[in-house]
Design a protein around this motif. Structure first.
Motif, mmCIF file in Angstrom:
data_model
loop_
_atom_site.group_PDB
_atom_site.id
_atom_site.type_symbol
_atom_site.label_atom_id
_atom_site.label_comp_id
_atom_site.label_asym_id
_atom_site.label_seq_id
_atom_site.Cartn_x
_atom_site.Cartn_y
_atom_site.Cartn_z
ATOM 1 N N ASN A 29 0.802 -1.215 0.000
ATOM 2 C CA ASN A 29 0.000 0.000 0.000
ATOM 3 C C ASN A 29 0.840 1.272 0.000
ATOM 4 N N VAL A 45 -10.751 5.366 -1.541
ATOM 5 C CA VAL A 45 -10.202 6.476 -0.776
ATOM 6 C C VAL A 45 -10.225 7.718 -1.644
ATOM 7 N N MET A 98 -9.195 13.163 1.061
ATOM 8 C CA MET A 98 -9.471 12.253 2.159
ATOM 9 C C MET A 98 -9.737 12.991 3.472
ATOM 10 N N TYR A 103 -8.236 5.961 9.945
ATOM 11 C CA TYR A 103 -8.423 7.386 9.684
ATOM 12 C C TYR A 103 -9.890 7.555 9.319
ATOM 13 N N THR A 109 -11.743 4.482 7.660
ATOM 14 C CA THR A 109 -10.891 3.754 6.708
ATOM 15 C C THR A 109 -9.668 3.178 7.412
ATOM 16 N N ILE A 160 -5.220 2.576 2.933
ATOM 17 C CA ILE A 160 -4.909 3.925 2.435
ATOM 18 C C ILE A 160 -3.530 3.916 1.780
ATOM 19 N N LYS A 204 -0.681 8.893 -0.591
ATOM 20 C CA LYS A 204 -1.825 9.790 -0.399
ATOM 21 C C LYS A 204 -1.901 10.265 1.046
ATOM 22 N N LEU A 205 -1.658 9.354 1.990
ATOM 23 C CA LEU A 205 -1.687 9.717 3.405
ATOM 24 C C LEU A 205 -0.620 10.752 3.722
#
Length: 576
Positions: A300, A308, A312, A377, A380, A385, A389-390
């Protein structure tokens, strides 16, 4: 063309010698001798030109291949998880992979092509030899095989020794870097460590050098044995040719040409053996390079998850009963930790060294994968995730921040690389963290290279830390992580920086890891960690009333504050 040149050269030399030996009988042989001499020289020049052109083409392809493989190596290294970089075996794999890069695929292909070329030459030369005796080529083949086998055995043993000594070799390189690099220069001189470190380096080198020396002796012994067998075959063939001349079956030109053919065959077998050995050796290194490329990475890290959203949103971060330990270790660093962080909340995490504070944050950031439990988060799971992106939602100042040996502008813009050319923004951020005066003092302003490694301007520890803080401020993020962000600053500078942090953290979810408790007094919640668990949680006043571990730590530091000339500044810091 190069494949046929050895046989052609042997034939031309034979004709030249025969012509020279008969010059006294006719002027025609004089003319022939001149012609053959010219042809030999011209052919040699043409072959040299084509050989050099082939080398140029090969080098161009090799350089491009080297670039692509190095880029892939760097991309692979950049995609490895943080936990993989905690494993020393990764560094061993990376070291041998880098060596495989130096012995790249193009070298293997080049050696294969050279072997094909030499075999082509061998076939033609064998035709000359077999015209005299069918068994001469067979004798040469049989005599060359042992040397080739010995070479392959030696290369295999050499590779095993290299793998065996990799950890010791890395440690020796580390000790050498300590002595030769600037970072440790002050401590080494103050504590007079140079002699000790050199002794430690010598101990390692002197321990592994005998392995390579013994291997070199074995290789030399094998080469001598292989050469002896080959020379014995040469003697046998020479005797056969001498007997043939004695019976009048060969001219002197034939004899010289055939001896040259035998020597050529020996040389060709030597080249073939060398390149077979090189291919064997390079293939082992290249295999290790591709093994490194095949290392599994966290799925991931870059994977896309359509569920997602790009923007977000989350209303809280939920840590549910997580456990963490490093690979191959029994000790738990985090033991069934649970907490909820509401969006926009400022959470301070305090505790002794080794309590698990930074590890907990690394798990929340997805840098470490937990052994048990879940992190959410919103609704999710973190595992669903994509980390890229996080991480776009997060900005951070680590205690062990990086001192990028780049320009001042780059040092800040690396926090948001898309705005690298937005110089007005860089200057604005510099003013916010209080280093605009530094910018004005630099020779080329924000385009001045920072750090001594490449001849730039060196900064003080506090200035470097303010640059790291500016880098964090360059990114407009939802989550702010402060890991001892002011450890290198004096109280006045700390007060100034925390004023900026207070502005920066408005409306953001903020996690502060701290040892100095003054700056975290007014956090929404303070978590106290010990032995991988949260042992206390509450506001400053609540924890003081409990009179537990936090109160003990705070009162201990308060005693220090009371004797510190900067006590007022510490009190002001508590307003954060």
């Amino acid at each position: 063309m190069a494949s046929f040149f050895p046989a052609m050269q042997i034939w031309l030399q034979k004709e030249l010698i025969n012509s020279i030996s008969q010059i006294s009988t006719s002027h025609i042989f004089f003319q022939k001798a001149i012609q053959f001499a010219i042809i030999i020289v011209v052919a040699s020049v043409i072959v040299t030109i084509f050989t050099e052109l082939a080398k140029i083409i090969y080098q161009k392809i090799k350089i491009k291949m080297q670039y692509k493989l190095k880029k892939k190596l760097l991309q692979k290294s950049g995609s490895l998880s943080l936990i993989q970089f905690e494993d020393s075996r990764i560094y061993d794999q990376l070291g041998i992979a880098d060596e495989g890069l130096n012995k790249n695929v193009m070298d293997v292909i080049n050696s294969l092509l050279l072997i094909v070329q030499q075999i082509s030459s061998l076939i033609v030369v064998y035709g000359l030899l077999s015209s005299i005796s069918w068994y001469i080529p067979l004798v040469l083949i049989a005599a060359s095989i042992p040397g080739m086998i010995f070479l392959i055995i030696s290369k295999n043993q050499q590779f095993k020794i290299t793998l065996f000594t990799l950890p010791q070799g890395r440690e020796a390189e580390y000790l050498a870097r300590l002595i030769t690099r600037r970072e440790a220069a002050k401590e080494i001189r103050i504590f007079n460590l140079s002699g000790y470190l050199i002794d430690q380096w010598s101990r390692i080198i002197l321990a592994i050098n005998p392995l390579f020396i013994r291997q070199a002796i074995k290789e030399s012994r094998n080469r001598v044995l292989g050469a002896t067998i080959l020379q014995a075959s040469m003697l046998l063939i020479s005797l056969v040719l001498i007997f043939s001349m004695d019976r009048g079956h060969l001219t002197i030109g034939d004899y010289v040409a055939l001896i040259a053919a035998v020597a050529t065959v020996q040389g060709i077998f030597g080249i073939i053996s060398m390149h077979v050995g090189l291919i064997y050796e390079m293939s082992m290194y290249v295999n290790k390079l591709f093994d490194f490329f095949d290392i599994n990475i966290d799925d991931n890290i870059s994977a896309e998850n359509e569920s997602v959203k790009d923007d977000m949103n989350f209303d809280k971060i939920q840590v549910d009963n997580i456990t963490f330990r490093f690979p191959d270790r029994e000790e738990k660093i985090l033991d069934k930790v649970s907490l909820t962080i509401n969006k926009g909340e400022t959470i301070a995490i305090v505790g002794k060294n080794g309590a698990g504070k930074s590890t907990l944050v690394n798990c929340i950031l997805g840098l470490y994968k937990t052994e048990g439990g879940q992190i959410f988060y919103g609704d999710t799971p973190l595992s669903e995730i994509p980390l890229l992106k996080l991480h776009q939602m997060i900005t951070v100042v680590f205690q062990d921040f990086v001192k990028y040996q780049m320009t001042f502008k780059q040092n800040i813009a690396l926090g948001n690389i898309e705005h690298l050319d937005n110089e007005s923004n860089i200057i604005s951020i510099s003013e916010q963290v209080g280093i605009s005066g530094l910018v004005n003092s630099l020779e080329n302003g924000i385009n001045t290279r920072i750090g001594k490694e490449f001849g730039g301007t060196e900064l003080s520890g506090g200035q470097w830390q303010k640059l790291a803080i500016a880098r964090a401020m360059a990114r407009s993020a939802e989550i702010l992580i402060l890991d001892e962000p002011t450890a290198s600053l004096d109280p006045l500078s700390e007060l100034e920086v925390f004023d900026h942090f207070r502005d920066l953290s408005k409306g953001k979810t903020t996690l502060i890891i701290a040892h100095r408790l003054g700056p975290v007094r007014h956090a929404d919640r303070i978590l106290v960690m010990d032995n991988g668990q949260i042992i206390e949680s509450g506001t400053h006043d609540e924890l003081i009333d409990v009179n537990g571990e936090y109160a003990k730590m705070y009162n201990s530091q308060a005693k220090w504050y009371s004797t510190n000339t900067n006590n007022e500044n510490e009190k002001q810091l508590s307003a954060f």
